[in-house]
Design an enzyme around this catalytic site. Structure first.
Site, PDB file in Angstrom:
ATOM      1  N   LEU A  26      27.557  -6.251   2.607  1.00  0.00           N
ATOM      2  CA  LEU A  26      27.908  -4.926   3.114  1.00  0.00           C
ATOM      3  C   LEU A  26      29.236  -4.492   2.520  1.00  0.00           C
ATOM      4  CD1 LEU A  26      26.994  -5.851   6.775  1.00  0.00           C
ATOM      5  CD2 LEU A  26      25.804  -4.085   5.459  1.00  0.00           C
ATOM      6  N   TYR A 179      22.988  -1.447 -10.470  1.00  0.00           N
ATOM      7  CA  TYR A 179      24.217  -1.932 -11.090  1.00  0.00           C
ATOM      8  C   TYR A 179      23.892  -2.643 -12.409  1.00  0.00           C
ATOM      9  CZ  TYR A 179      26.044  -0.348  -6.669  1.00  0.00           C
ATOM     10  OH  TYR A 179      26.355   0.441  -5.596  1.00  0.00           O
ATOM     11  N   ARG A 226      19.665 -11.261  -6.483  1.00  0.00           N
ATOM     12  CA  ARG A 226      19.096 -10.105  -5.791  1.00  0.00           C
ATOM     13  C   ARG A 226      18.526  -9.152  -6.840  1.00  0.00           C
ATOM     14  NH1 ARG A 226      21.818  -5.813  -1.409  1.00  0.00           N
ATOM     15  NH2 ARG A 226      20.176  -6.120   0.127  1.00  0.00           N
TER      16      ARG A 226
END
Length: 347
Positions: A26, A179, A226
């Site tokens: 987060l 990203y 991820r």
């Protein structure tokens, strides 16, 4: 609910989690001006140490990876020492924590490091302005050269080593959400014609080089990844992306990652080129430890785990609102609702 969520889960021979609930990464933008984690951050993470695994907010691998103000780094000794306070606090409370490592690529802005350009897969500019700094418009990135890519691979590996020095139990490579690593894996922003573009094998070459370099440095058992097969944030999808991720997953299947994590804000989203849900697409192509995320509660996460959609569930915003989230769920207490006002401080 049964107690399946709260049974220990063995990631591998070296890492066992206390339960199957992870605290999702987060971004909080609460590091100091030298991008060093603060005592306030250490207290914040320590209060959530009863999660099976904490995945830290993303840490920048080197100065030109910064795309948001006050996001922490992992490339100076001062930053490593700051993170050590965080990991010590988490471990003191019985938790485990992985560092998420990122370079934001074309989402970075030269303002942050007083540079001349941002690096990207290709010269495809992102429209818009930097969050929290609306006076900064994104710039057209410089396509990373082969030499740039080779150095980036080294810098990811060094950041992973820095994370271990800082006391992290492992790292998660941020290869999702538009990203840098993700930019190489989507046709929308990868228009290269060299060995890093144009085909599934080429477009996954850089991310896999990073995975392998990090694993060589700190061990595959400490290395997680991820990914976002479904493009929905900071870039657009292309039907050809499916082939890229099918190839990527076939390659990852031959490795023993700590886990693979889906990059989603909402797991109800469907993608035509994936024949529906991104999580189910990944599960069809990857049989090892998978972490789901995207709007789950403990109850819906447990149901998904019971249906073999994934093995671990990451919870995000509820952990902001509820430092004691695990205890609340265990004891049947109501979970406080998240609100954006909570972002103003670390509680």
């Amino acid at each position: 609910m049964t107690d399946k969520l709260f049974q220990p889960f063995v990631l591998n021979e070296k890492i066992t989690l206390n339960n199957r609930i992870a605290m999702a990464p987060l971004t909080r933008c609460m590091a100091d001006d030298s991008l060093v984690p603060t005592q306030q951050m250490a207290d914040y993470y320590a209060r959530r140490a009863d999660a099976g695994l904490i995945i830290s907010e993303a840490a920048i691998i080197r100065p030109d990876g910064q795309g948001y103000p006050n996001t922490p780094g992992l490339f100076t000794q001062e930053q490593i020492a700051g993170w050590r306070k965080v990991t010590d606090a988490v471990h003191k409370n019985g938790g485990k924590i992985f560092a998420q490592l990122w370079h934001t690529g074309r989402v970075a802005h030269p303002h942050f490091w007083k540079g001349e350009f941002a690096l990207g897969a290709s010269a495809e500019r992102l429209e818009g302005t930097v969050p929290r700094m609306r006076e900064l418009s994104y710039v057209t990135p410089k396509p990373a050269t082969k030499q740039d890519i080779a150095q980036l691979v080294k810098d990811y590996a060094q950041a992973a080593e820095n994370a271990v020095e800082a006391g992290f139990d492992g790292i998660e490579l941020h290869g999702a959400n538009g990203y840098l690593l993700d930019q190489f894996m989507h046709y929308n922003v990868n228009t290269r014609e060299d060995e890093y573009g144009g085909s599934a094998e080429n477009m996954t070459r850089f991310p896999l080089e990073v995975v392998d370099a990090v694993a060589d440095r700190i061990g595959m058992e400490r290395t997680a990844l991820r990914i976002s097969p479904g493009a929905y944030f900071l870039l657009e999808g292309d039907p050809r992306d499916r082939q890229v991720f099918e190839y990527l997953l076939s390659e990852l299947q031959t490795r023993d990652l700590a886990y693979l994590h889906i990059g989603l804000f909402d797991d109800t989203m469907e993608f035509d080129y994936l024949d529906g849900n991104a999580t189910d697409f990944v599960r069809r192509n990857y049989t090892k430890t998978l972490m789901g995320v995207g709007g789950y509660s403990a109850e819906t996460g447990e149901a998904a785990i019971s249906n073999n959609r994934f093995d671990l569930v990451a919870i995000g915003r509820p952990f902001i609102a509820n430092p004691d989230y695990i205890e609340r769920v265990k004891s049947g207490q109501p979970v406080k609702a998240y609100s954006e006002e909570m972002l103003a401080e670390l509680i």
